[in-house]
Every structure is written in C-alpha cells, then in structure tokens.
Design an enzyme around this catalytic site. Structure first.
Site, mmCIF file in Angstrom:
data_model
loop_
_atom_site.group_PDB
_atom_site.id
_atom_site.type_symbol
_atom_site.label_atom_id
_atom_site.label_comp_id
_atom_site.label_asym_id
_atom_site.label_seq_id
_atom_site.Cartn_x
_atom_site.Cartn_y
_atom_site.Cartn_z
ATOM 1 C CB CYS A 1 -7.137 0.974 3.442
ATOM 2 S SG CYS A 1 -5.688 0.159 4.132
ATOM 3 C CG HIS B 1 -2.088 -0.919 1.076
ATOM 4 N ND1 HIS B 1 -3.391 -0.496 1.229
ATOM 5 C CD2 HIS B 1 -2.153 -2.242 0.770
ATOM 6 C CE1 HIS B 1 -4.212 -1.512 1.039
ATOM 7 N NE2 HIS B 1 -3.481 -2.586 0.760
ATOM 8 C CB CYS C 1 -3.033 2.269 5.561
ATOM 9 S SG CYS C 1 -2.339 1.312 4.204
ATOM 10 C CD GLU D 1 -1.979 4.809 2.467
ATOM 11 O OE1 GLU D 1 -1.567 3.910 1.709
ATOM 12 O OE2 GLU D 1 -3.175 4.991 2.729
#
Length: 745
Positions: A496, A438, A561, A440
C-alpha cells in the site's frame, strides 16, 4: 568601306549561323530530355543495381528539382510500355511511353534489387508531435499529473493515455510537458517522420486511426503486403516481381518516402548459436530477436530522479506475455526486459547478464516463482487446505531464507496476512498491542521474532546449536549473518502507498488491456487510514502526533507499507533494539504477486533516497532485486477481514490478531508486540553485555534502549531529512508516550 561592310556581314552571317546551330542543338537536347522526363520523374526515387556485371551502352545524368538520378540501363533489354494516364508528368502528353528495364536471365521479370524512396523537397512540412498524435489518435485527453520544484523553476508532469498505455512527459511549462508526452506516445508505435507519411506508407491517406503497434503490417492494401515472395524466380531467389499497380499508385500519391526493403527471405535463427556454451557475453536483445524477430520495445516511462540522472522503463510483449526492465538508459532497460523474457520463456540465462546489485535489479523469474509457491503452499498447509476460517485474506506476505539462490535449500521462516491498523482508542503505553496489522509489517515483526530466536540458539550450551544459527561472532564484538544467507520478501499484491497508487499499470497478457491509475503526488510519503484501507499523502509539516489528541478522537496516523519497506532498505529489518547485538540485515529481493510495476517499484523502494549521502560503516542504501510472478494471485473480492494471521518457523499454528484492537482474539498480547520483544532484548542484553561494545549504562526503559542505538538513530534522522530535501513530505511518528515503559525480564 564596302569591303569592311562586306566582311562585317560575312562575320555576322557566320555568327548568326553558329547561334542558330546552337539553338537547334539546345532544342534537340530539350526534346530529348522531355522524352525521358516522364521516366526520370517516375524512376527518380528508384535505383536499380544489377547483381552481376552488365554492359552499359548509354548513361544519362539527369537532375530534377530535388533529387539526382543516375541510371545504368542495358539498351538491348529495354522495352516500351504506355504510361497510365494518371502517371503523366507535368507538361507531358499521353503519347509518351516509359521504358522498363529487364534483367537478362530472369525470364523478363522486373527485378526489385534495391528499392529506395527519397523524400522530395515538395513533401509535406513536418508537424510537431501534438499535431501528429492528434491526426493518428484524435480525441486524446491530456491531464495534469503533478507540479513539483520551486516556484521560480517549476516542473510540470502531463500524461496522455494511448492504446491503454499512459505516457508521461515533464517540462518547465505545461506546453513542453504536453509535447514531451506526445513524443513518447508517438515513439511507441509510429515509425515515420510525420503522420501523413505514416498513412501513405500503410496504404491509407484518409484513415487517421490506423494502429501502428504491430511490426508486421497485415492490413489490406498496405505497403509491405504488396511484396510477396515469388516461386518463379529460380535464377534469382532474392528478386521479386514488382506490382506495377502499387508503383503507379505510389507515384500518384506524389509523396515519396525513404525506405529500403530487405530483398532476402527471412532466415531462420541458427539454434546452434543459442546453445548455452555459444551464448557467451551476447546481448539479450540480440538473442531474443533471433528467437522472436520483429519485437517492439515500448518506453513506458522516462523520469529524472535527479539532475542529469534519468530512469527508463521499457516493455516488450513476447508470445502474449509482457516483460519489462528498467535502467539508466533505454539500452539497459531493453536488455533487462529481453533477459526477463529469455529466462521465463526459453530458460536462457546469459552469463554476462545475470542480475546483480551492480548490473541489474531484476530477480530470475523462475526463482521468484519458486519463492511465491513456497509461501502459498505453506499458508495452504497451515490453513488446512484453505478450509480454515482464517484462510481468508486480501494480502499474504512471507519471508523465505535461502543459501545463495538455491531453491532446494529454501525455507519459509515467517508468514502473515492482514490489511488494517488498530483504532486510536486502543493504543497502549505499555507496548501490549500491534499498531500496524498489514501483512508486510506483521511479516517483518515475525522476522524480528526469528532473529531473537537465532541469537538465543547461538548462545545455547549445546555444542551443535551455534553451528545451526544463522549468526557468527565478530572479533570486535557483536554478530553478523553467515555468508550467503539471503532473505526474500514475497507480497501477494503491491504494498500500500505510492507503489500501488502510482503504479502505471498492472501487467497483463496484452499491453493494450493495461489499466492505469491516476498518478498524483508520485513518490510522496503516504499514510494509512485508521481502521480502514487505502492511503493518503502526508499533510502538513507536523511530524509528531500527540497522545491526548488521539485519545480525544484525533486520527491515528501510520506510515504506508511502501514507505516502511523503503526505510528498511537503509536502516535494515532488525530495528533499533537488535542493533545493539547484530549488524543491519537487508532484504536480497522483493517479489510482488500483482498490481506491480518493476520500474516504479524500484523508484519508490530505492531511488527516492538518492540524496541521503554517505552512510556509516555496515549501513548501506540497499537495492533489493525485484520481480513479479508468472501467474499472479487472483484478486480477492469482498471486504477485508478484521484479523491478521502470523506464523514463525518453529511454531505449530497460526497466531490470530484482532486488527482493530491489536491483541489476540482471546484478549492477550501478541508474541509480536513491543512488550514481548523488550523482555527478550533485556534477557539477551544481560547475557551478551560482555560480548558487545558498551554504550554506557544499562537502559531501564524501552525508549532508552532504542535511543541507545546511536548509529541507527543518526541514520534514521538522515533518512527522514533526505525525504524532506527531495520534497516528498515529512515522516509522521507515533506519540513518544507509547515507548515510555519499563523493561522487564
């Protein structure tokens, strides 16, 4: 005897005469009262106060069943006018006329100097919030959001959507929670004690669906529409002729409300008072009201983070744009929302309301926009104007380094994209893969790469290199950041997990067009779906996954995240290995491009860890400044790409990782994998062993090096226990076998 009887008759006759005279006096007084009863009943709610001194020749003190009227009349200026048949009082006749006071020197106009409506005792009985809201907005659906707390003291959360906004109420029972939600919804658009009075004030007793969201009533035949400025009143600019039809219709309704009308024309704001030097410590709400009067602040949410500690989120719409603020009270939240509007629309920064860690959690809007532009421009540059095949992305993240809040010296140090995690069959026990791709998380791993390179720069033999490094050496050993070095995380969409799933709405140009996603398990820890997108709440008390179970097909679980960023606000970005060398490094701000809600973002990023307790020296519960962007990045339709791109300052090109395998497209290991970082750490440890506090023998395995950061590990356990204590779930860890590999140089 006769004399006695005669005297008795004489005294009886005198007494009878006195009684008759008294009766006639009472009868005349009663008739006089009846004659003015119509005028008294009609004018009972209205009190006329002359702006000047008048000669009062007569004064009647009358009383009705519910209100006392005191009336100063200039008899020489009293005229008579027939009362319309519909305005007759109880028990009166059509022949009764009402008196209409006139003001001298005003051309015979009926002056509205101060009009007061008093609520009479025979008005409608107040109704509870549920009934009032149903009358105003029939057909609303209340839904159960969550149930928290112990069995003996449950806390229910019920939500209702009104005008596109969702209002949530909490209480010990579903009924009280439902009532609280209705009260919050009513407060957002109703300004009167009950629904029936609201309809009367707006000029309609039949339509229950009137929209009260506008302060300036521009509906036909409504209360404020009848009072228009008159150019004929030259002698008394503040007086306006009263529409008699409006007064009679208000009387016929039989429901008198309390309202005081402002008689003076609306004054234009004094621009000289808004000069930067004249602002001083003025309240942002007051300053914004002078620039845009009549604004309404809507309470979007009210939550109890812990006993006796509440958090409010207020929003205001100015010039078609929505601004919001959060705080421990509605006053503080309104101030933050007003400050955000002043900065974005008028470029006004109040000295006493500059965001800081102690006063506000909002980042200046122009600074947030600059960070967003720097990240997107750098990504465009690296992807050759977005023409590269790797320019496609669902989420873009980057970290910008600044000295203070000076954007002129801002520098993008890392970039990343991606929205997927590896498949369980590709996990590595040698640290050769990147588990979470992801954007981040990849940005944070790229940031670790940057920190390692800065430490090496500080150890360089060239004299000028240590001065270029962001680190300085501590007397007691180890390193810390130079003063005024700040890091800002930009994410193109809300992270997320709980920050995205339970965000009350996406801010658009109109409050009523906001969309709401059902909030269930709000604040709970969530995990990502293997090889897919989206998150689910943590299930069960088990906190450890097994290596053989995953190889046999059990799903690989990765924390969301949102939860990982929340942990960074306690543990720092540097991780366990770098804690041997440097003090914790925290984010100064988080900027979210879309699908964000500042109040909820603050709650999930910082406020969930309120019960973590006292932390060791150099660690803190970081509260990063939060902000959105003025122009959110457009939603990227279609499926997410199966790759993740990353870039670190000093690198020439993007590195592309296959999100399914966790390795580069060519099959080699990424520069961001554990194996590369472990080798880098081992080299630095050999050079810095004499400059840092000793923690025992030199570790030979990756897991031993991580566990050797004792303070970091204790704070980590403290954080996980805080989540469990708050009832938010158990942090799920990866199998320990993936960290059991040898350190290599």
């Amino acid at each position: 005897m006769a004399s006695v009887l005669g005297s008795g008759r004489g005294s009886g006759g005198l007494s009878s005469q006195l009684k008759c005279k008294s009766k006639r006096r009472r009868r005349r007084r009663s008739k006089r009262k009846d004659k003015v009863s119509i005028l008294s009943t009609f004018l009972a709610p209205f009190k006329y106060l002359s702006p000047g001194t008048t000669n009062t020749e007569d004064e009647d003190n009358l009383s009705t069943s519910s209100a006392e009227v005191k009336e100063n009349r200039n008899v020489s200026n009293l005229g008579t006018r027939p009362l319309p048949p519909g305005d007759w009082a109880r028990g009166s006749t059509p022949s009764v006329k009402r008196k209409r006071p006139l003001e001298e020197g005003n051309g015979g106009h009926f002056c509205k100097l101060q009009l007061i409506w008093k609520k009479l005792s025979w008005s409608v009985t107040p109704k509870n919030a549920l009934v009032q809201l149903h009358e105003l907005k029939p057909g609303l659906q209340y839904r159960m959001v969550s149930q928290t707390g112990p069995v003996h003291a449950p806390v229910f959360a019920v939500a209702v959507e009104v005008n596109g906004l969702t209002f949530e109420g909490t209480g010990p029972t579903k009924k009280k929670a439902k009532m609280r939600a209705a009260e919050m919804a009513l407060k957002s658009f109703v300004q009167f004690p009950n629904a029936f009075q609201a309809h009367l004030a707006m000029g309609s007793s039949t339509s229950p669906c009137t929209d009260f969201t506008s302060d300036q009533a521009d509906f036909p035949d409504t209360l404020f529409k009848e009072f228009e400025p008159s150019s004929k009143n030259e002698d008394f600019p503040g007086c306006h002729p009263v529409d008699t039809e409006f007064l009679s219709s208000a009387y016929r309704r039989g429901r008198l409300l309390y309202h005081t009308l402002d008689l003076m024309g609306q004054a234009l704001p004094d621009r000289s008072r808004l000069a930067p030097g004249a602002l001083g410590e003025r309240n942002p709400v007051v300053v914004l009201n002078e620039l845009r009067s009549g604004l309404r602040y809507v309470c979007l949410s009210e939550t109890a983070e812990k006993p006796r500690v509440k958090s409010f989120v207020m929003a205001v719409c100015v010039d078609g744009r929505t601004f919001e603020g959060s705080g421990r009270s509605k006053k503080l939240a309104k101030g933050q929302a007003a400050q955000a509007a002043l900065q974005a629309l008028f470029d006004i920064r109040l000295p006493g309301h500059i965001p800081s860690r102690s006063k506000s959690n909002l980042l200046p809007q122009d600074f947030a926009d600059s960070v967003s532009q720097l990240v997107t421009q750098k990504f465009r540059e690296l992807t050759v104007g977005l023409t590269s095949v790797y320019a496609r992305h669902k989420t873009l993240a980057g970290i910008v380094m600044t000295k203070g809040l000076d954007t002129k010296q801002a520098q993008v140090i890392v970039l990343s994209s991606g929205t997927k995690c590896i498949s369980g069959e590709h996990i590595s026990d040698q640290g050769l893969v990147v588990n979470d791709c992801h954007a981040e998380i990849v940005a944070r791993r790229a940031f670790l790469h940057f920190l390692y390179s800065q430490l090496e720069l500080h150890l360089s033999k060239h004299q000028e290199d240590p001065e270029r490094s962001i680190f300085i050496r501590l007397k007691e050993g180890g390193y810390r950041l130079r003063e005024n070095i700040l890091f800002h995380l930009y994410v193109s969409t809300s992270p997320c997990g709980d920050a995205r799933v339970n965000s009350p709405y996406e801010i658009t140009t109109d409050l009523n067009s906001s969309k709401h996603i059902v909030r269930k398990f709000r604040g709970h820890l969530r995990t990502k779906i293997e090889s897919g997108e989206g998150t689910v709440p943590v299930r069960g008390p088990s906190a450890v996954q097994t290596w053989d179970g995953i190889l046999l097909g059990e799903q690989l679980i990765t924390m969301s995240c949102t939860d990982k960023i929340a942990s960074w606000n306690v543990l720092g970005l540097q991780g366990a290995l770098l804690c041997h060398f440097i003090e914790p490094v925290y984010l100064h701000s988080i900027i979210v491009g879309s699908l964000h809600h500042t109040g909820h973002l603050a709650r999930v990023m910082s406020h969930r860890m309120e019960g973590i307790g006292q932390l060791p020296a150099s660690y803190r519960q970081n509260r990063p400044l939060l902000s959105g962007v003025s122009h959110a990045e457009a939603r990227q339709p279609g499926k997410s790409p199966h790759f993740s791109a990353n870039w670190v300052v000093g690198s020439a090109d993007l590195e592309i990782i296959n999100a399914t395998t966790g390795k580069r497209s060519c099959g080699g290991s990424s520069r961001l994998c554990k194996h590369v970082f472990s080798a880098w750490w081992a080299r630095l440890h050999g050079r810095l062993s004499t400059r840092i506090p000793s923690h025992g023998d030199t570790p030979s395995m990756y897991c031993e090096a991580k566990q050797g950061a004792h303070t970091y590990q204790s704070v980590k356990q403290q954080l996980f226990k805080a989540f469990q204590k708050a009832g938010l779930g158990t942090w799920v860890r990866k199998p320990p076998e993936q960290d059991q590999f040898l350190l290599s140089l």
